[in-house]
Scaffold this motif. Structure first.
Motif, short mmCIF file in Angstrom:
data_model
loop_
_atom_site.label_atom_id
_atom_site.label_comp_id
_atom_site.label_asym_id
_atom_site.label_seq_id
_atom_site.Cartn_x
_atom_site.Cartn_y
_atom_site.Cartn_z
N GLY A 131 0.88 -1.79 -0.34
CA GLY A 131 0.14 0.39 0.02
C GLY A 131 0.99 1.18 0.13
N LEU A 132 1.87 1.55 -0.71
CA LEU A 132 3.20 2.59 -0.08
C LEU A 132 3.24 3.05 -1.64
CD1 LEU A 132 5.77 1.07 1.57
CD2 LEU A 132 4.09 2.20 2.24
N LEU A 133 2.27 2.49 -3.00
CA LEU A 133 2.45 3.50 -3.96
C LEU A 133 1.70 4.94 -4.11
CD1 LEU A 133 0.96 1.03 -6.84
CD2 LEU A 133 3.12 1.83 -6.48
N ASP A 134 2.03 6.01 -4.79
CA ASP A 134 2.06 7.17 -4.80
C ASP A 134 2.45 7.42 -3.12
OD1 ASP A 134 0.98 9.18 -5.89
OD2 ASP A 134 -1.42 8.91 -5.28
N THR A 135 3.38 7.49 -2.86
CA THR A 135 3.53 7.89 -1.41
C THR A 135 5.53 8.37 -1.57
OG1 THR A 135 3.91 5.82 -0.40
CG2 THR A 135 2.15 7.25 -0.69
N HIS A 136 5.76 9.33 -1.23
CA HIS A 136 7.29 9.81 -0.55
C HIS A 136 7.82 8.17 -0.15
CE1 HIS A 136 6.57 13.77 -1.50
NE2 HIS A 136 5.94 12.84 -2.19
N LEU A 137 7.37 7.93 0.71
CA LEU A 137 8.05 6.72 1.34
C LEU A 137 8.56 5.51 0.65
CD1 LEU A 137 8.62 5.24 3.63
CD2 LEU A 137 7.08 3.84 4.44
N ALA A 138 7.62 5.24 -0.71
CA ALA A 138 7.86 4.14 -1.61
C ALA A 138 10.02 4.76 -2.02
CB ALA A 138 7.32 4.38 -2.34
N LEU A 139 9.30 5.95 -2.94
CA LEU A 139 10.74 6.46 -3.09
C LEU A 139 11.67 6.98 -1.99
CD1 LEU A 139 9.57 9.47 -4.94
CD2 LEU A 139 9.96 7.42 -5.74
N MET A 140 12.13 6.87 -0.53
CA MET A 140 12.53 6.65 -0.27
C MET A 140 13.52 5.30 0.27
SD MET A 140 11.51 9.43 3.34
CE MET A 140 10.90 10.70 2.55
N ILE A 141 12.40 4.42 0.31
CA ILE A 141 13.35 3.51 0.74
C ILE A 141 13.96 2.90 -0.88
CG2 ILE A 141 11.92 0.83 0.79
CD1 ILE A 141 9.49 1.58 1.76
N VAL A 142 13.22 2.83 -1.62
CA VAL A 142 14.26 1.95 -3.23
C VAL A 142 15.63 3.14 -3.26
CG1 VAL A 142 14.03 2.03 -6.03
CG2 VAL A 142 11.42 1.55 -4.56
N TYR A 143 15.54 4.80 -2.85
CA TYR A 143 16.92 5.12 -2.60
C TYR A 143 17.43 4.88 -1.81
CZ TYR A 143 14.31 8.46 -5.85
OH TYR A 143 13.93 9.57 -6.92
N VAL A 144 17.38 4.48 -0.84
CA VAL A 144 18.11 4.45 0.25
C VAL A 144 18.57 2.71 0.50
CG1 VAL A 144 18.06 3.34 2.55
CG2 VAL A 144 16.83 5.71 2.34
N ALA A 145 17.90 2.18 -0.34
CA ALA A 145 18.71 0.72 -0.45
C ALA A 145 18.85 0.46 -2.17
CB ALA A 145 17.17 -0.01 -1.09
N GLY A 146 18.67 1.36 -2.89
CA GLY A 146 19.81 1.26 -3.99
C GLY A 146 21.51 2.54 -3.63
#
Length: 273
Positions: A131-146
């Motif tokens: 349920g994280l689509l269209d949220t800033h949290l989704a981007l943060m998770i991907v950026y931190v992991a990447g």
């Protein structure tokens, strides 16, 4: 005489490369003050007048303030998390010897070999189920992991240059493991921190791919998504586009100017103390 000639040629070559590096930035800034007609008729010339009308229009038409705040928020939180997690992970791997030390380091290095964009479909499905689509949290998770892999790589090399006598001296004075990291090692990490901060900030701030995939709402968009609205099907507002590019470049330029000394030291000397 020969040495002076050699120095002159060296400075001429350096001046040429400096000009080639700075001129596109200069052209972008001057074009942001031009009208759309001036950009078409005199693309390399100076503007007839230095008016802020283009900046006012792009601020209102593109809602640049919202995109700017979103990009700043996402970039700042992501970089802070990357620095915190990766520095502690690299400190533990570099300063402590255990059975799986090499395997843990190799696990982090895999992130440098395998681009995350290859796994965009599983990532999208995972964010959908969480349920994280269209949220800033989704981007943060991907950026931190990447970006953790690169940060661990830099910090690990930095920690290997520090003598372990520093840790032992701190422990004799009564410091525990976290205090050794926080009070002794962290103040010495400024070149490495500056290097990772600038490199990761540029990558996150300018990223267009992940916001395009995970963000659907206009009010949650980032600057690259906002710039996309300036490209029309049959026409493009080049003057507004150059304004947006100038405004989006200013934070990174300012950040680099403040951290340039530490950044260059971290890139050239590896922060050897």
């Amino acid at each position: 005489m020969a040495l002076r000639l050699q120095q002159t040629v060296k400075y001429l070559i350096l001046s040429l490369f400096t000009f080639l590096s700075i001129y596109p930035v200069f052209l972008m800034i001057t074009s942001s003050f031009k009208t759309k007609q001036e950009i078409t008729t005199h693309p390399l010339g100076l503007p007839s007048s230095f008016s802020l009308d283009n900046y006012k229009e792009v601020w209102e038409k593109v809602h640049f303030s919202e995109y700017f705040v979103n990009s700043l928020y996402i970039t700042a939180i992501s970089v802070i998390l990357v620095l915190l997690v990766s520095s502690m992970a690299a400190f533990y791997v570099a300063r402590y010897s255990f059975r799986w030390n090499g395997m843990v380091l190799f696990f982090f290095m895999l992130g440098l070999m395998l681009p995350m964009k290859l796994a965009i479909s599983p990532l999208y499905m995972m964010m959908l189920k969480l349920g994280l689509l269209d949220t800033h949290l989704a981007l943060m998770i991907v950026y931190v992991a990447g970006h953790i892999s690169f940060a661990v790589f830099v910090f690990y090399g930095f920690f290997r240059t520090l003598p372990k006598d520093l840790d032992q001296s701190a422990r004799i004075d009564g410091c525990n493991d976290f205090q050794v990291y926080y009070k002794i090692v962290l103040p010495l990490m400024r070149p490495a921190l500056a290097t990772v901060s600038i490199v990761d900030s540029i990558g996150i701030w300018n990223d267009f791919f992940y916001p395009l995939i995970f963000i659907k709402s206009t009010e949650l968009g980032t600057i690259p998504l906002g710039m996309l609205t300036l490209f029309g099907e049959y026409d493009t507002d080049w003057n507004l586009l150059f304004c947006g590019l100038t405004l989006s470049s200013l934070p990174l330029i300012i950040a680099f100017l403040f951290a340039s000394r530490q950044f260059i030291e971290g890139m050239t000397t590896g922060a050897v103390k």
